[in-house]
Design a protein around this motif. Sequence first.
Motif, PDB file in Angstrom:
ATOM      1  N   ILE A 121       3.415 -11.033  -4.892  1.00 58.18           N
ATOM      2  CA  ILE A 121       2.741 -10.421  -6.035  1.00 58.18           C
ATOM      3  C   ILE A 121       1.522  -9.653  -5.521  1.00 58.18           C
ATOM      4  O   ILE A 121       0.942  -9.989  -4.493  1.00 58.18           O
ATOM      5  CB  ILE A 121       2.343 -11.446  -7.116  1.00 58.18           C
ATOM      6  CG1 ILE A 121       1.194 -12.342  -6.648  1.00 58.18           C
ATOM      7  CG2 ILE A 121       3.529 -12.279  -7.541  1.00 58.18           C
ATOM      8  CD1 ILE A 121       0.568 -13.135  -7.774  1.00 58.18           C
ATOM      9  N   GLN A 122       1.123  -8.638  -6.241  1.00 57.92           N
ATOM     10  CA  GLN A 122       0.034  -7.780  -5.783  1.00 57.92           C
ATOM     11  C   GLN A 122      -1.319  -8.439  -6.044  1.00 57.92           C
ATOM     12  O   GLN A 122      -1.572  -8.940  -7.140  1.00 57.92           O
ATOM     13  CB  GLN A 122       0.085  -6.435  -6.507  1.00 57.92           C
ATOM     14  CG  GLN A 122       1.378  -5.662  -6.286  1.00 57.92           C
ATOM     15  CD  GLN A 122       1.290  -4.281  -6.870  1.00 57.92           C
ATOM     16  OE1 GLN A 122       0.446  -3.462  -6.470  1.00 57.92           O
ATOM     17  NE2 GLN A 122       2.155  -3.987  -7.821  1.00 57.92           N
ATOM     18  N   LYS A 123      -2.182  -8.441  -5.037  1.00 61.82           N
ATOM     19  CA  LYS A 123      -3.542  -8.949  -5.162  1.00 61.82           C
ATOM     20  C   LYS A 123      -4.498  -7.760  -5.067  1.00 61.82           C
ATOM     21  O   LYS A 123      -4.547  -7.072  -4.044  1.00 61.82           O
ATOM     22  CB  LYS A 123      -3.847  -9.960  -4.057  1.00 61.82           C
ATOM     23  CG  LYS A 123      -2.931 -11.190  -4.070  1.00 61.82           C
ATOM     24  CD  LYS A 123      -3.176 -12.043  -5.288  1.00 61.82           C
ATOM     25  CE  LYS A 123      -2.312 -13.295  -5.264  1.00 61.82           C
ATOM     26  NZ  LYS A 123      -2.691 -14.243  -4.211  1.00 61.82           N
ATOM     27  N   ILE A 124      -5.224  -7.512  -6.136  1.00 64.62           N
ATOM     28  CA  ILE A 124      -6.062  -6.332  -6.262  1.00 64.62           C
ATOM     29  C   ILE A 124      -7.531  -6.730  -6.245  1.00 64.62           C
ATOM     30  O   ILE A 124      -7.923  -7.732  -6.858  1.00 64.62           O
ATOM     31  CB  ILE A 124      -5.756  -5.582  -7.580  1.00 64.62           C
ATOM     32  CG1 ILE A 124      -4.252  -5.316  -7.717  1.00 64.62           C
ATOM     33  CG2 ILE A 124      -6.552  -4.290  -7.671  1.00 64.62           C
ATOM     34  CD1 ILE A 124      -3.670  -4.452  -6.641  1.00 64.62           C
ATOM     35  N   ALA A 125      -8.352  -5.959  -5.529  1.00 65.24           N
ATOM     36  CA  ALA A 125      -9.796  -6.204  -5.543  1.00 65.24           C
ATOM     37  C   ALA A 125     -10.351  -5.911  -6.934  1.00 65.24           C
ATOM     38  O   ALA A 125      -9.987  -4.919  -7.570  1.00 65.24           O
ATOM     39  CB  ALA A 125     -10.494  -5.323  -4.504  1.00 65.24           C
ATOM     40  N   MET A 126     -11.229  -6.775  -7.419  1.00 69.78           N
ATOM     41  CA  MET A 126     -11.779  -6.616  -8.757  1.00 69.78           C
ATOM     42  C   MET A 126     -12.750  -5.435  -8.797  1.00 69.78           C
ATOM     43  O   MET A 126     -13.676  -5.354  -7.995  1.00 69.78           O
ATOM     44  CB  MET A 126     -12.489  -7.900  -9.183  1.00 69.78           C
ATOM     45  CG  MET A 126     -12.987  -7.884 -10.616  1.00 69.78           C
ATOM     46  SD  MET A 126     -13.745  -9.458 -11.083  1.00 69.78           S
ATOM     47  CE  MET A 126     -12.294 -10.502 -11.175  1.00 69.78           C
ATOM     48  N   PRO A 127     -12.571  -4.500  -9.722  1.00 68.47           N
ATOM     49  CA  PRO A 127     -13.483  -3.361  -9.823  1.00 68.47           C
ATOM     50  C   PRO A 127     -14.892  -3.807 -10.228  1.00 68.47           C
ATOM     51  O   PRO A 127     -15.077  -4.854 -10.841  1.00 68.47           O
ATOM     52  CB  PRO A 127     -12.859  -2.487 -10.922  1.00 68.47           C
ATOM     53  CG  PRO A 127     -11.480  -3.009 -11.108  1.00 68.47           C
ATOM     54  CD  PRO A 127     -11.492  -4.437 -10.714  1.00 68.47           C
ATOM     55  N   VAL A 174      10.774 -15.593  -9.862  1.00 67.79           N
ATOM     56  CA  VAL A 174      10.338 -14.218 -10.131  1.00 67.79           C
ATOM     57  C   VAL A 174      11.272 -13.277  -9.383  1.00 67.79           C
ATOM     58  O   VAL A 174      11.363 -13.329  -8.150  1.00 67.79           O
ATOM     59  CB  VAL A 174       8.879 -14.002  -9.691  1.00 67.79           C
ATOM     60  CG1 VAL A 174       8.468 -12.548  -9.903  1.00 67.79           C
ATOM     61  CG2 VAL A 174       7.946 -14.941 -10.462  1.00 67.79           C
ATOM     62  N   ARG A 175      11.970 -12.443 -10.125  1.00 66.95           N
ATOM     63  CA  ARG A 175      12.966 -11.565  -9.504  1.00 66.95           C
ATOM     64  C   ARG A 175      12.305 -10.529  -8.597  1.00 66.95           C
ATOM     65  O   ARG A 175      12.707 -10.341  -7.446  1.00 66.95           O
ATOM     66  CB  ARG A 175      13.806 -10.867 -10.572  1.00 66.95           C
ATOM     67  CG  ARG A 175      14.972 -10.077  -9.988  1.00 66.95           C
ATOM     68  CD  ARG A 175      15.613  -9.199 -11.039  1.00 66.95           C
ATOM     69  NE  ARG A 175      16.282  -9.951 -12.075  1.00 66.95           N
ATOM     70  CZ  ARG A 175      17.565 -10.313 -12.035  1.00 66.95           C
ATOM     71  NH1 ARG A 175      18.293 -10.019 -10.984  1.00 66.95           N
ATOM     72  NH2 ARG A 175      18.105 -10.964 -13.032  1.00 66.95           N
ATOM     73  N   HIS A 176      11.277  -9.844  -9.086  1.00 68.72           N
ATOM     74  CA  HIS A 176      10.584  -8.823  -8.303  1.00 68.72           C
ATOM     75  C   HIS A 176       9.083  -9.109  -8.324  1.00 68.72           C
ATOM     76  O   HIS A 176       8.378  -8.711  -9.257  1.00 68.72           O
ATOM     77  CB  HIS A 176      10.874  -7.423  -8.848  1.00 68.72           C
ATOM     78  CG  HIS A 176      12.292  -6.977  -8.660  1.00 68.72           C
ATOM     79  ND1 HIS A 176      12.826  -6.715  -7.415  1.00 68.72           N
ATOM     80  CD2 HIS A 176      13.286  -6.769  -9.553  1.00 68.72           C
ATOM     81  CE1 HIS A 176      14.096  -6.356  -7.540  1.00 68.72           C
ATOM     82  NE2 HIS A 176      14.403  -6.385  -8.824  1.00 68.72           N
ATOM     83  N   PRO A 177       8.550  -9.791  -7.299  1.00 67.76           N
ATOM     84  CA  PRO A 177       7.141 -10.149  -7.286  1.00 67.76           C
ATOM     85  C   PRO A 177       6.190  -8.956  -7.389  1.00 67.76           C
ATOM     86  O   PRO A 177       5.093  -9.078  -7.953  1.00 67.76           O
ATOM     87  CB  PRO A 177       6.963 -10.860  -5.930  1.00 67.76           C
ATOM     88  CG  PRO A 177       8.331 -11.353  -5.584  1.00 67.76           C
ATOM     89  CD  PRO A 177       9.271 -10.325  -6.129  1.00 67.76           C
ATOM     90  N   GLU A 178       6.600  -7.812  -6.870  1.00 72.26           N
ATOM     91  CA  GLU A 178       5.714  -6.638  -6.901  1.00 72.26           C
ATOM     92  C   GLU A 178       5.491  -6.133  -8.326  1.00 72.26           C
ATOM     93  O   GLU A 178       4.629  -5.271  -8.553  1.00 72.26           O
ATOM     94  CB  GLU A 178       6.299  -5.513  -6.039  1.00 72.26           C
ATOM     95  CG  GLU A 178       7.648  -4.986  -6.475  1.00 72.26           C
ATOM     96  CD  GLU A 178       8.829  -5.767  -5.939  1.00 72.26           C
ATOM     97  OE1 GLU A 178       9.972  -5.262  -6.029  1.00 72.26           O
ATOM     98  OE2 GLU A 178       8.626  -6.889  -5.420  1.00 72.26           O
ATOM     99  N   ALA A 179       6.241  -6.663  -9.290  1.00 76.41           N
ATOM    100  CA  ALA A 179       6.057  -6.291 -10.689  1.00 76.41           C
ATOM    101  C   ALA A 179       4.908  -7.051 -11.338  1.00 76.41           C
ATOM    102  O   ALA A 179       4.707  -6.949 -12.552  1.00 76.41           O
ATOM    103  CB  ALA A 179       7.341  -6.522 -11.482  1.00 76.41           C
TER     104      ALA A 179
END
Length: 230
Positions: A100-106, A219-224
Amino acid sequence: GLVGDANIPRLKGSTSVRWFGENSAIPQTDAAFDSISLTPKHCGAWTEYSRNMLLQSSPDIESLLRSDLAQVLALEVARATISGTGTGAEPRGILNTAGIQKIAMPAEIMEYAPELASALFLANAPAVSFLATAAFKKTVDNLLTADGLPIGAATFFRDYPHIWSTFVPADNLLIGGDFSQVIQGTWSSVEILVNPYMESAYKKGNVALRIILTMDVAVRHPEAFATFGA
């Protein structure tokens, strides 16, 4: 209604279309597949009530306990779907799924939802909605316009569907994603069984009540999915 372990196909690499000339063969490109697995995991509880409770209760104690057991089971399934550890007998939830995508908090709070949504659209997630930790609702409700009016949750989430949940960890704050990519497999319906003959309960004239569900999450597609984190 599953029987045995379930392997669900997943598309890992698409075919490609190519241009080709008159009277030429269409170039062949093959799709790449793998699979995700579901294995039976059991969730349940049981409780016991006394003979006096059975005879004297109003409303009916068994109906009350059935309703309570069903609710706490549903809440636990929701928690495991979001943040299950995948260790022991517990399913692995969205937040503990690799990829899964981990994004830096704005720095700017009003950019939280757009930042996650942008990452998801870049990953071709077809539909985006949000889960947000329930404690964050107060922060969003207190956001004001320059005129001192509430901005409102719809504006904060840029009109994406959203749900507040106590099961989203405070460190993650928001989870954005295409939740159709979460698969819940069940091997049974929710089973509620009354047993007045369990040895310890029988000796006291008590009644035992049990609830069980056999299921798993994948989870079928973690990048979602995207959330805040390193």
